[in-house]
Design an enzyme around this catalytic site. Structure first.
Site, short mmCIF file in Angstrom:
data_model
loop_
_atom_site.label_atom_id
_atom_site.label_comp_id
_atom_site.label_asym_id
_atom_site.label_seq_id
_atom_site.Cartn_x
_atom_site.Cartn_y
_atom_site.Cartn_z
CG ASP A 12 -17.53 18.62 -7.23
OD1 ASP A 12 -16.61 18.21 -7.91
OD2 ASP A 12 -17.58 19.77 -6.91
CG HIS A 249 -8.23 22.33 -9.28
ND1 HIS A 249 -7.18 23.02 -8.47
CD2 HIS A 249 -8.72 23.66 -9.54
CE1 HIS A 249 -7.24 24.23 -8.50
NE2 HIS A 249 -8.40 24.56 -8.94
O1 RIB Z 1 -10.22 23.40 -5.32
C1 RIB Z 1 -10.35 22.91 -6.65
C2 RIB Z 1 -11.79 21.64 -6.30
O2 RIB Z 1 -12.89 22.13 -6.27
C3 RIB Z 1 -12.05 21.09 -7.87
O3 RIB Z 1 -12.24 19.71 -7.38
C4 RIB Z 1 -12.83 21.79 -8.53
O4 RIB Z 1 -13.69 21.12 -9.53
C5 RIB Z 1 -13.70 21.96 -7.35
O5 RIB Z 1 -14.56 21.15 -6.88
CA CA Z 2 -14.37 18.87 -8.56
#
Ligand code: RIB
Ligand code: CA
Length: 321
Positions: A12, A249
């Site tokens: 995303d 992340h």
């Molecule tokens: O919580 C972290 C996630 O949320 C990651 O994938 C960041 O891109 C958001 O989508």
């Molecule tokens: Ca993400």
């Protein structure tokens, strides 16, 4: 090709997604055979546009098909973009040139189903957004649950607080029913959640190091990252009191997919809560001696963050392919 990890990415495209895409495309150990997009950090149209542009700036030397996916959760309403984290356009308001690449005609779910049926047992799927596209793919063809080499999911939290609610992480909170379908399946899941991603931090010192060591042909990428990361550093300073650091992340999920020795994994029976309120999207692990709830899922609980960040930076510096 035998040591190459054949990978699908589901994104995303916000800021950390962009870094995950760049890492995957530039890693000599990975061949990205397709990217699917969904709503999340921003709406699906913007996420798809960002993905096209990030793939173009990566200039990885091979074609990467991109398929657009879900515009909203399976049963809930998409509340809209999180511009306070990822900027108004999802990539920290950095401007990348438009890409001439055409999207696939299939939906993200159709694309995932076709690709895994064409190469059963060969593909690793890494999802770094809501689980909606994967849940739709499972509904389209339930047989795919046994056809992936592995499925690595950035989402959830077990022993640390959430980031959307006190107990729920954004990717699972954003579509709990989809996450529940994925957890209830027999997919070979590895969960890369906040337990490890919040510890894996890119710092402003790392960016200064990159400015010194950037490969000659990666200057455009560095310029993009310097602009895109600015609001991301600001967000983590405010929300987590990080000092000049931000959480990686989504890149960590890609890194774990090809180098699981960087994490310690514990297998626990688990389900996703689909209620309303704070626990929507929460992972419930059943750690009782005689566990009866959920099915076994591999959770990453510890990470060698220094090695993970070094691996991330390595694809941008001199001396890499
Ligand atoms: O919580 C972290 C996630 O949320 C990651 O994938 C960041 O891109 C958001 O989508
Ligand atoms: Ca993400």
């Amino acid at each position: 090709m035998s040591n190459i990890n054949r990978m699908l990415l589901d994104v995303d495209t916000g800021i950390d997604d962009a870094l995950a895409i760049l890492y995957a495309l530039l890693s000599p150990e990975i061949n990205v055979e397709g990217i699917t997009t969904g709503f999340g950090n921003i709406d699906v149209e913007q996420a798809t546009e960002n993905t096209l542009r990030v793939v173009q700036v990566a200039n990885c030397g091979y074609e990467v098909p991109i398929a657009k996916g879900a515009a909203g959760p399976l049963k809930r309403v998409f509340p809209g973009s999180v511009s306070h984290i990822h900027g108004h356009n999802g990539i920290g308001d950095a401007i990348l040139p438009p890409s001439p690449q055409q999207l696939e005609e299939e939906s993200a779910a159709q694309f995932i189903v076709r690709k895994v049926n064409e190469s059963p047992g060969e593909l690793t799927l890494v999802t770094v957004g809501r689980q909606t596209n994967l849940a739709l793919a499972l509904q389209l063809d339930p047989s795919i649950e046994t056809k992936f080499k592995k499925v690595v999911v950035m989402g959830g939290c077990v022993f640390v607080p959430g980031n959307s609610t006190p107990v729920s992480e954004a990717n699972f909170y954003g579509d709990p029913e989809a996450a529940a379908i994925v957890f209830e399946s027999q997919l070979p899941l590895t969960i890369v959640g906040l337990d490890v991603t919040q510890k894996t931090r890119l710092s402003k010192r790392h960016m200064a190091y990159l400015s010194q060591e950037i490969a000659d042909d990666k200057q455009e990428i560095l310029d993009f990252l310097n602009v895109a990361l600015e609001p991301y550093f600001d967000f983590y300073a405010f929300s987590n009191k990080f000092d000049g650091e931000c959480a990686m992340h989504d890149p960590l999920a890609v890194i774990v997919a090809i180098n699981p020795s960087l994490v310690q994994i514990e297998t626990m029976n688990a389900v996703i809560d689909c209620g309303s309120g704070y626990t929507a999207g929460m992972i419930i692990t059943d750690r009782r001696v005689r566990s009866t709830v959920g099915r076994p899922v591999d959770f990453c609980l510890e990470v060698d963050q220094e090695k993970a960040i070094a691996q991330l930076l390595s694809v941008f510096t001199k001396g890499e392919k």
